[in-house]
Write an enzyme that holds these catalytic residues in place. Structure first.
Site, PDB file in Angstrom:
ATOM      1  N   ASN A 118       1.779   3.386  -6.198  1.00 27.09           N
ATOM      2  CA  ASN A 118       1.449   2.498  -5.095  1.00 27.09           C
ATOM      3  C   ASN A 118       2.301   2.712  -3.836  1.00 27.09           C
ATOM      4  OD1 ASN A 118       0.743  -0.399  -3.919  1.00 27.09           O
ATOM      5  ND2 ASN A 118       2.971  -0.299  -4.135  1.00 27.09           N
ATOM      6  N   HIS A 119       3.471   3.328  -3.980  1.00 26.30           N
ATOM      7  CA  HIS A 119       4.388   3.394  -2.833  1.00 26.30           C
ATOM      8  C   HIS A 119       3.765   4.172  -1.664  1.00 26.30           C
ATOM      9  CE1 HIS A 119       5.203   7.073  -5.131  1.00 26.30           C
ATOM     10  NE2 HIS A 119       5.443   7.628  -3.964  1.00 26.30           N
ATOM     11  N   SER A 170      -7.274   4.385   0.010  1.00 23.64           N
ATOM     12  CA  SER A 170      -7.575   3.599   1.198  1.00 23.64           C
ATOM     13  C   SER A 170      -8.923   4.056   1.711  1.00 23.64           C
ATOM     14  CB  SER A 170      -6.498   3.916   2.233  1.00 23.64           C
ATOM     15  OG  SER A 170      -6.902   3.547   3.522  1.00 23.64           O
ATOM     16  N   TYR A 183      -1.194  10.251   6.950  1.00 27.46           N
ATOM     17  CA  TYR A 183      -1.514   9.307   5.890  1.00 27.46           C
ATOM     18  C   TYR A 183      -2.883   9.646   5.292  1.00 27.46           C
ATOM     19  CZ  TYR A 183      -2.659   4.637   3.968  1.00 27.46           C
ATOM     20  OH  TYR A 183      -3.025   3.579   3.161  1.00 27.46           O
ATOM     21  N   ALA A 185      -4.404  12.492   5.303  1.00 27.03           N
ATOM     22  CA  ALA A 185      -4.319  13.761   4.577  1.00 27.03           C
ATOM     23  C   ALA A 185      -3.806  13.518   3.159  1.00 27.03           C
ATOM     24  CB  ALA A 185      -3.391  14.719   5.318  1.00 27.03           C
ATOM     25  N   ASP A 219      -3.066  -7.800   4.048  1.00 23.78           N
ATOM     26  CA  ASP A 219      -2.074  -8.500   4.870  1.00 23.78           C
ATOM     27  C   ASP A 219      -0.610  -8.365   4.421  1.00 23.78           C
ATOM     28  OD1 ASP A 219      -1.949 -10.073   2.618  1.00 23.78           O
ATOM     29  OD2 ASP A 219      -2.581 -11.935   3.592  1.00 23.78           O
TER      30      ASP A 219
END
Ligand SMILES: NC(=O)c1ccc[n+]([C@@H]2O[C@H](COP(=O)([O-])OP(=O)(O)OC[C@H]3O[C@@H](n4cnc5c(N)ncnc54)[C@H](OP(=O)(O)O)[C@@H]3O)[C@@H](O)[C@H]2O)c1
Ligand SMILES: *[C@@H]1O[C@H](CO)[C@@H](O)[C@H](O)[C@H]1NC(C)=O
Ligand SMILES: *[C@@H]1O[C@H](CO)[C@@H](O)[C@H](O)[C@H]1NC(C)=O
Length: 291
Positions: A118-119, A170, A183, A185, A219
């Site tokens: 997740n980082h 994402s 990001y 890429a 958020d």
């Protein structure tokens, strides 16, 4: 003819049910005592994922760079019901450290059931690509290579436990969005690697699930600070997001789109009408605030 109509109607009903009634649920029994590593768990969605796994009684290993934050999160995990909590401080810009984190999780927890990757960091500011190679390299290392390193080190343990890999992607891992080249890429690369790996697991009858979470704007403190005045989208709740991620992971689903209606239509139309899609998405950016 009648049969055709019937088929069509059942298809419509089935699809409606599929989209509107998400009846499958998870019970604490499915997770109690499971061993979970969540990276980037000092804040944001990762922190919330750690809480969700704690609430259902998992053994949790946390990791990020900030020790004090990890300590606080660890305390909260115990209060929420985690079977045990550990943390390891580490910078994912260093692949040796990434390897160490996975090994530490396996050693301390005595195996691994869920590898939650997740980082995120190191991709530079939200703005035009101006040729900075330092940001390209650090984004690929932190946001891509370290994921692969963690997976590589944890692979045997996950095969043994018939465990799960969870990847945070994402909309920028599916559609080229502006101002986030480095990001984007890394996220596209993750999508490629893990969709390929999922097929390999399937073909070799290895029972390791791969869940890719395709997220919209959420958020978290960092995200809002970074893009709050630069895009006009509404951010979704990080708590709800974490809940959906954990649910998809436990149910071993291949994909999650969250928020569903905020992402799925764009992903569906990406290849059908790319120019239109680009024009619609462009409207969400406040160009005056972007350098
Ligand atoms: N929020 C959104 O709008 C959004 C949208 C789509 C996808 N996502 C994805 O969801 C995931 C979580 O996002 P988020 O918004 O929750 O992120 P966040 O709040 O910025 O948290 C990032 C986490 O990663 C850690 N981290 C950063 N750099 C690191 C490094 N070099 N080494 C080790 N750990 C590092 C941070 O902890 P330390 O600073 O303590 O190291 C923190 O715990 C990411 O994969 C992101 O791409 C988020
Ligand atoms: C990476 O971490 C290892 C040990 O964790 C350390 O020995 C090494 O010097 C680090 N490398 C860099 C480039 O910082
Ligand atoms: C795969 O692993 C899951 C979780 O351990 C288990 O519930 C499921 O029955 C396994 N499937 C097969 C085909 O072994």
């Amino acid at each position: 003819m009648a049969v055709g109509k019937l088929l069509l109607i059942s298809l419509a009903v089935g699809l409606t049910a599929y989209f509107f009634y998400d009846t499958e649920t998870i019970t604490p029994g499915m997770v109690r005592g499971k061993k979970v590593l969540v990276t980037g768990s000092s804040t944001g969605i990762g922190e919330q994922i750690a809480y969700k796994f704690s609430e259902i009684g998992a053994h949790v290993m946390l990791t990020a760079r900030r020790a004090e934050r990890l300590q606080e999160v660890a305390k909260r995990c115990l209060q929420l019901g985690a079977s045990s909590v550990h943390y390891v401080v580490s910078d994912m810009g260093n692949l040796t450290s990434a390897q160490h984190v996975a090994q530490e999780a396996i050693d301390k927890l005595g195996g691994l059931d869920y590898l939650v990757l997740n980082h995120v960091g190191g991709s530079g500011s939200f703005g035009y690509f101006q040729g900075d190679m330092k940001d390209v390299l650090s984004s690929i290392t932190v946001n891509y290579l370290s994921y692969i390193q963690l997976t590589s080190t944890a692979l045997k343990a996950l095969e043994k436990s018939q465990g799960s890999i969870v990847i945070m992607s994402s909309m920028s891992g599916r559609i080229g969005a502006p101002f986030t080249t480095n990001y984007c890429a890394a996220k596209f690369a993750l999508e490629g690697f893990y969709s390929s790996l999922r097929r390999e697991f399937s073909l070799s009858k290895k029972n390791v699930s791969v869940t890719v979470a395709v997220l919209g704007y959420i958020d978290t403190e960092n995200a809002v600070k970074k893009v709050g005045d630069k895009i006009t989208m509404t951010a979704s709740s990080k708590e709800d997001c974490a809940e959906e991620v954990v649910k998809s992971a436990v149910l071993r689903r291949p994909e999650l789109f969250y928020p569903y209606w905020g992402i799925k239509p764009f992903v569906l139309f990406r290849d059908l009408a790319p120019t239109l899609m680009g024009n619609i998405l462009d409207k969400f950016y406040v160009l005056e605030n972007i350098q």
